[in-house]
Structures are given as structure tokens and as C-alpha cells.
Design a protein around this motif. Structure first.
Motif, PDB file in Angstrom:
ATOM      1  N   LEU A  48      12.507   3.144 -12.166  1.00  0.00           N
ATOM      2  CA  LEU A  48      12.557   2.566 -13.510  1.00  0.00           C
ATOM      3  C   LEU A  48      13.969   2.157 -13.890  1.00  0.00           C
ATOM      4  O   LEU A  48      14.201   1.128 -14.484  1.00  0.00           O
ATOM      5  N   TYR A  52      14.273   1.811 -21.812  1.00  0.00           N
ATOM      6  CA  TYR A  52      14.598   1.225 -23.117  1.00  0.00           C
ATOM      7  C   TYR A  52      13.553   1.525 -24.178  1.00  0.00           C
ATOM      8  O   TYR A  52      13.830   1.510 -25.363  1.00  0.00           O
ATOM      9  N   PHE A  53      12.349   1.704 -23.756  1.00  0.00           N
ATOM     10  CA  PHE A  53      11.300   1.851 -24.776  1.00  0.00           C
ATOM     11  C   PHE A  53      10.095   2.560 -24.205  1.00  0.00           C
ATOM     12  O   PHE A  53       9.683   2.308 -23.080  1.00  0.00           O
ATOM     13  N   ASP A  55       6.186   3.879 -25.448  1.00  0.00           N
ATOM     14  CA  ASP A  55       5.197   3.655 -26.495  1.00  0.00           C
ATOM     15  C   ASP A  55       3.892   4.334 -26.099  1.00  0.00           C
ATOM     16  O   ASP A  55       3.414   4.121 -24.990  1.00  0.00           O
ATOM     17  N   SER A  72       2.881   2.883 -22.638  1.00  0.00           N
ATOM     18  CA  SER A  72       3.612   1.961 -21.779  1.00  0.00           C
ATOM     19  C   SER A  72       5.099   2.239 -21.868  1.00  0.00           C
ATOM     20  O   SER A  72       5.574   2.915 -22.786  1.00  0.00           O
ATOM     21  N   GLU A  74       9.121   0.497 -21.001  1.00  0.00           N
ATOM     22  CA  GLU A  74       9.952  -0.625 -20.598  1.00  0.00           C
ATOM     23  C   GLU A  74      11.308  -0.071 -20.197  1.00  0.00           C
ATOM     24  O   GLU A  74      11.888   0.749 -20.913  1.00  0.00           O
ATOM     25  N   SER A  75      11.777  -0.503 -19.048  1.00  0.00           N
ATOM     26  CA  SER A  75      13.069  -0.038 -18.582  1.00  0.00           C
ATOM     27  C   SER A  75      13.864  -1.226 -18.072  1.00  0.00           C
ATOM     28  O   SER A  75      13.411  -2.362 -18.110  1.00  0.00           O
ATOM     29  N   LYS A  76      15.044  -0.927 -17.578  1.00  0.00           N
ATOM     30  CA  LYS A  76      15.905  -1.987 -17.059  1.00  0.00           C
ATOM     31  C   LYS A  76      15.196  -2.764 -15.955  1.00  0.00           C
ATOM     32  O   LYS A  76      15.296  -3.971 -15.876  1.00  0.00           O
ATOM     33  N   LYS A  77      14.470  -2.055 -15.123  1.00  0.00           N
ATOM     34  CA  LYS A  77      13.887  -2.704 -13.955  1.00  0.00           C
ATOM     35  C   LYS A  77      12.398  -2.958 -14.047  1.00  0.00           C
ATOM     36  O   LYS A  77      11.859  -3.704 -13.232  1.00  0.00           O
ATOM     37  N   ALA A  78      11.734  -2.301 -14.934  1.00  0.00           N
ATOM     38  CA  ALA A  78      10.271  -2.362 -14.859  1.00  0.00           C
ATOM     39  C   ALA A  78       9.616  -2.330 -16.223  1.00  0.00           C
ATOM     40  O   ALA A  78      10.170  -1.844 -17.207  1.00  0.00           O
ATOM     41  N   GLU A  79       8.420  -2.862 -16.241  1.00  0.00           N
ATOM     42  CA  GLU A  79       7.524  -2.677 -17.372  1.00  0.00           C
ATOM     43  C   GLU A  79       6.257  -2.102 -16.783  1.00  0.00           C
ATOM     44  O   GLU A  79       5.792  -2.564 -15.752  1.00  0.00           O
ATOM     45  N   SER A  80       5.717  -1.121 -17.429  1.00  0.00           N
ATOM     46  CA  SER A  80       4.579  -0.468 -16.804  1.00  0.00           C
ATOM     47  C   SER A  80       3.679   0.193 -17.833  1.00  0.00           C
ATOM     48  O   SER A  80       4.131   0.639 -18.877  1.00  0.00           O
TER      49      SER A  80
ATOM     50  N   LYS B 327      10.537  -8.465 -14.682  1.00  0.00           N
ATOM     51  CA  LYS B 327      10.596  -7.063 -14.304  1.00  0.00           C
ATOM     52  C   LYS B 327       9.436  -6.727 -13.385  1.00  0.00           C
ATOM     53  O   LYS B 327       8.386  -7.347 -13.449  1.00  0.00           O
ATOM     54  N   ILE B 328       9.645  -5.719 -12.576  1.00  0.00           N
ATOM     55  CA  ILE B 328       8.559  -5.306 -11.713  1.00  0.00           C
ATOM     56  C   ILE B 328       7.564  -4.489 -12.524  1.00  0.00           C
ATOM     57  O   ILE B 328       7.906  -3.882 -13.528  1.00  0.00           O
ATOM     58  N   ASP B 329       6.343  -4.512 -12.098  1.00  0.00           N
ATOM     59  CA  ASP B 329       5.304  -3.751 -12.769  1.00  0.00           C
ATOM     60  C   ASP B 329       4.969  -2.534 -11.906  1.00  0.00           C
ATOM     61  O   ASP B 329       4.473  -2.673 -10.800  1.00  0.00           O
ATOM     62  N   SER B 331       2.894  -0.203 -12.776  1.00  0.00           N
ATOM     63  CA  SER B 331       1.678   0.436 -13.295  1.00  0.00           C
ATOM     64  C   SER B 331       0.854   1.086 -12.194  1.00  0.00           C
ATOM     65  O   SER B 331       0.291   2.154 -12.371  1.00  0.00           O
TER      66      SER B 331
END
Lengths: 151, 396
Positions: A48, A52-53, A55, A72, A74-80, B327-329, B331
Motif C-alpha cells: 500500500l 491517505y484515506f 473508509d 475501502s 486509498e494509499s500512495k500506491k493503491a486503491e482497494s 493506482k494499483i487495485d 482488492s
């Protein structure tokens, strides 16, 4: 306390304390009187990077099944999306992360905890089992991430 | 007098320094350009209907360029929902689709829809056709599409030029110069209340007028509740009770260029989100009844007309499937279920999860499900899909 196990991600040694259990979705699990406290493993945090966030889509009291979507990140490298590591009742969210999630990065195994779930946690792994799991998946995880980044 | 063009910068929701920097650089560039009315707002999607941000947007007449961390189609229909209407203008910045520099609006729109649901559409016409066209253009730029401010500023220059040439008359604009302190306030935001600012003098937006009272942010989930102006704190207002946590909203946005008013969504949703207006047209009546994270109704929509701008999947978030995220996912690593499942089954499962969370019984596929139909496959799997499939096989 025993030395943590270490999983080597390229140059980066991801420490994995042996005082706790692990979920296959890269969270640590520490026994609490009424269930388990969860947080990201150093392996997940390394992927990650700076968070940053964070939720959540569920509230304490919610009955969760394993792998139910719960929020979910959110980071510097990823959203997940994030998913419940075990089935059970969501007991608590770490409110202090809501304003400032940086504890996930700076104190991954203590103040960076995410939530607590009341449940049996039968599916959890030992630190050793988690390292074996990482051994299995590391290669393809790297390839996948590179594949995404090179898009 | 030259025609002034409104440029709206809608800020990101997170504290991502890279995003902040890009916004700052763009705003700095905009303030150096004469003839632009620059308005800075919190994230478009999070604005409440009665917020000063929405009032500011509603005050803008004429063409408008909107920069947001949203797919253009999502930004456009989010504005539409707030009564800010126009035609979606064609731009040359289209996310990852570098080569798609087409000018045609219709082509643009179809492309943005990810090519989905382009099956036979001979039956009912989209709702938009019955609403009549709005005169002005709204150009939406996705801030995720480029990582340098220059690309955006160049495109804004081009669009500004285009708009100036195109238009002959000037509707009610009062001239003014963007103010320096607007930039200053922007560059040094207080932690919880990013500034709304920067209209030209006499610009018809109201964000300016509230500049000192919570900076017009009261309803925006960025939390300065003490300064909320009671006159504008409507019933739908998020209270921002937790001062420290920004509130991200979650609700569907309808693309009326695709919606045929078929009512599948209102039948399917069991949380009372949808309603109909006096003309019996579907609308999102109670957005805050929507269950955070649940995109199930968008999966049952036969026309792919329901957008959840914050969803991970570009097809649901109003984007083109080809548009790669910066950004990479991860999930799948954190436990995401197999994405290849039947969308109707997924929708029923997602709805059940929400019903259970709300303390109500699950209904499975027994209630409000549309008849099974052929759904076009969005895209053939690409290399990345295959890689991810292999990840699934490994059960990471």
C-alpha cells in the motif's frame, strides 16, 4: 518475546510477529477477550505504502460473513476495497485512524489496528503458515502489480 | 468586454499530496490567465444540494469547465443531478485513451459508457430526449487522466478559445479579476476546511459571500459545523458530526442520456433511494438512504445508466473500461470475490448484505429482479484480467 518471522519482499524484510495469528487477506489478528483485533500485515502495508484515506461501509454491531466488503482504502500506491477477514460481529473500529490513518504505516502492529471482530477465527493462520502462504503468492503478486503498473 | 469562462476545480477527498499538488499547480496556472472565473470546491460528489458549493455552481451561467477526480460522465451527471445542466462538451483529455481525440460529442458519450449496453436500443428512447437540450456546454476533465498541470492548462486554453469563438452574446457576466489571496488561501488550507474561493469580483457565485463563515464548506463533510449558516442547513444536510473525519457520500447518479425510465432500479432497491418526479421520470429521491459501498442497482440497470462515481469498477463509476487507474487495485489481495460472476447474482448478494446490515431479512432474487436477459460483455479480457484471474486461482 520471540523474534518475529521475516518475509523478504525483494530487498524489504516484512516482519511478522509470532505473538498473533494471520488472515489470508493479509491482516494480523490478535486475540482479545471477546474476539480478535485486526490490522494490516507489514506485507500489505509495504504494498500500500502511505495510507491517505480509510473508509468503512459497516458499523459496529454488524454481523459480517467472511470476505464481506466492509470498506475501502486509498494509499500512495493503491486503491482497494477491504473485506472481512473472518465471520463474526464487528465489535469496534479504530476511530483514531479516521482522521489520521498514518498509524497504519508507522505503527503497523499496534496503534495501526483496524477493527475488532467477535468470532471464532477458525480460518486464521499461524505466523509460520502465513509465511508459507506468502511464499506461494509472492511471485504472482509481483507480476500482477508490475502488470498493472505497466499498463 | 470579453466573455468570461467559468473554471471549476473540484478537490480530491483524501490528503494525497500528489493530488493536492496537481490541484495547486492547476489553480496557480488558472489565476495567471485573464478572463477566467475560477471556483474551487470540495469534491463535487460530496456536495449537498443546499451547500454553498452547489449554489456557487448554480450561479454559473454560460459554458463551464469542470476539473474533478471523477470520470467526465460521472462529473457531468453529478452536476445534472444538482440542477446544473448543459451539454457534455468534447475534450481532448480522455483518461488513458490517448488516441481518442475525437470531436464528436455522441461518440464521446458512447465511448465514456464503456461500450456497454450498446445492444439494440430501438425500444424506449432515453429520458434526456424528452427534457430538451440545455444551451451551454459543460466540459469535464478527469484529473486522474494526466499527472501534469500543463496538460490540463493547455486543454483549458483550447476550450476557452473554442468557447469564445463559438458564442456571440454575453449573458449577465460582470467582469472581474481573480484574486491573489484566493490562491494564497488555497495553498495554505486549514486542515479541515479547504477554501472555496476565487470568483471574479461580482461573480454571481455565493461561495464568495460566505468566505468567512466556514468558507462555504458547512455542508460538505469537511466539518466546520459551528459556522454552518442555519438558513442553508437543510434537512438533507450531513452534520459532519465527527469533525475530523471527512464524509464521503455514496449514492447513485443517473445518466439520462442512457436511462429509459424502465423502473427496474426502483423495483430492485429496497431502501427507498429512488422515486419519480411529477412527470413520472425516475429520480434519485433519497440519496442518503443509499447503502454505502453497495452498487447493486447499477448491475440490474439494463442500460448501464446508473453511475456510482466512487466505485472501483470503471464501468460502474462512469468511465471507460480501458481507462486505467493511476493506482494499483489490491482488492483481490484483500479478499475481493470473483468478478466474473453473473451481475444479477452479484446484485442480489450485495442487496442481501445491505438488508442484513440494516437488520432486515435477506430476499435473495425473490424481489424486484429484472427478467434474465443477455448482457453484453463489456470487453474481452486483457492481459491484466488474465493475470488477475491467475491471482484468483491462487486464492491469495
Amino acid at each position: 518475546m520471540s523474534e518475529p518471522l521475516v518475509f523478504l519482499m525483494g530487498q524489504y524484510p516484512a516482519p511478522l510477529p509470532v505473538d498473533r495469528s494471520y488472515a489470508r487477506n493479509h491482516m494480523w489478528a490478535l486475540r482479545r477477550p471477546d474476539g480478535w483485533r485486526f490490522g494490516f500485515t507489514a506485507y500489505a502495508v509495504r504494498l500500500l505504502q502511505d495510507v491517505y484515506f480509510l473508509d468503512w461501509t459497516v458499523e459496529p454491531g454488524a454481523e459480517l460473513r467472511e470476505r464481506q466488503p466492509i470498506g475501502s482504502i486509498e494509499s500512495k500506491k493503491a486503491e482497494s476495497e477491504l473485506y472481512a477477514p473472518i465471520a463474526g460481529r464487528l465489535a469496534r473500529l479504530n476511530e483514531s485512524l479516521m482522521a489520521d490513518p498514518s498509524s497504519i504505516n508507522v505503527d503497523t502492529y499496534e496503534r495501526g489496528w483496524l477493527f475488532e471482530i467477535e468470532g471464532s477465527g477458525q480460518s486464521l493462520l499461524s505466523a509460520g503458515q502465513y509465511v508459507a502462504h506468502l511464499d506461494e503468492v509472492w511471485e504472482i503478486t509481483q507480476r500482477t502489480i508490475k502488470g498493472q503498473l505497466n499498463e | 468586454m470579453t466573455r468570461r469562462i467559468a473554471v471549476v476545480v473540484s478537490q480530491g477527498q483524501s490528503a494525497s499530496p500528489a493530488r493536492r499538488r496537481l490541484e495547486e499547480e492547476i489553480v496557480a496556472g488558472l489565476l495567471e490567465r485573464p478572463g477566467l472565473d475560477v471556483t474551487i470546491l470540495p469534491h463535487l460528489y460530496d456536495l449537498q444540494a443546499d451547500s454553498t458549493g452547489v449554489l456557487a455552481l448554480q450561479g454559473i451561467v454560460g459554458d463551464m469547465i469542470v476539473l474533478a477526480w471523477l470520470y467526465p460522465r460521472a462529473a457531468f451527471w453529478t452536476l445534472d443531478r444538482q440542477g446544473i445542466r448543459g451539454q457534455l462538451g468534447a475534450t481532448r483529455i480522455k483518461g488513458a485513451d490517448e488516441d481518442a481525440a475525437d470531436e464528436e460529442e455522441d461518440a464521446d458519450r458512447d465511448e465514456a459508457a464503456g461500450g456497454a449496453a450498446d445492444g439494440p436500443r430501438d425500444a424506449p428512447p432515453p429520458v434526456e430526449h424528452s427534457r430538451g437540450a440545455a444551451g451551454r456546454r459543460i466540459y469535464c476533465l478527469d484529473l486522474r487522466a494526466r499527472d501534469d498541470a500543463r496538460s490540463f492548462l493547455e486543454e483549458i486554453d483550447r476550450l476557452t478559445e473554442e468557447a469564445r469563438v463559438q458564442v456571440t452574446d454575453l449573458i449577465g457576466w460582470v467582469g472581474g479579476t481573480p484574486r491573489r489571496e484566493a490562491l494564497q488561501r488555497y495553498l495554505t488550507p486549514s486542515h479541515h476546511a479547504p477554501p472555496t474561493s476565487g470568483n471574479g469580483n461580482g461573480s454571481p457565485t455565493r461561495a464568495e459571500g460566505n468566505g468567512d463563515g466556514g468558507r462555504g464548506q458547512h455542508a460538505l463533510g469537511a466539518g466546520s459545523p459551528a459556522q454552518a449558516q442555519p438558513a442553508e442547513a437543510g434537512p438533507g444536510n450531513h452534520r459532519a458530526t465527527d469533525e475530523q473525519a471527512p464524509v464521503r457520500r455514496w449514492y447513485p447518479v443517473i445518466d439520462f442520456s442512457r436511462c429509459t425510465n424502465c423502473m427496474e432500479c426502483i423495483d430492485f432497491c429496497l431502501f427507498g433511494v429512488y422515486g419519480i418526479d411529477r412527470a413520472e421520470t425516475i429520480l434519485v429521491e433519497q440519496p442518503d438512504n443509499c447503502r454505502k459501498g453497495c452498487p447493486a442497482c447499477s448491475r440490474v440497470c439494463p442500460e448501464n445508466a446508473i453511475i456510482f462515481p466512487q466505485h472501483k469498477a470503471p464501468a460502474i463509476a462512469g468511465g471507460s473500461v480501458q481507462q486505467a487507474s493511476l493506482k494499483i487495485d489490491l482488492s483481490r489481495l484483500f479478499g475481493a470475490p470473483d468478478a466474473s460472476a453473473d451481475p444479477l447474482q452479484v446484485a442480489a448478494r450485495e442487496r442481501d448484505e445491505q438488508l442484513l446490515l440494516a437488520g432486515r431479512p435477506a430476499v435473495g432474487t425473490a424481489v424486484g429482479m429484472p427478467p434474465r436477459r443477455e448482457r453484453p460483455v463489456d470487453q474481452p479480457p486483457d492481459e491484466l484480467d488474465q493475470l488477475i484471474d491467475r491471482l484468483d486461482e491462487l486464492d491469495i
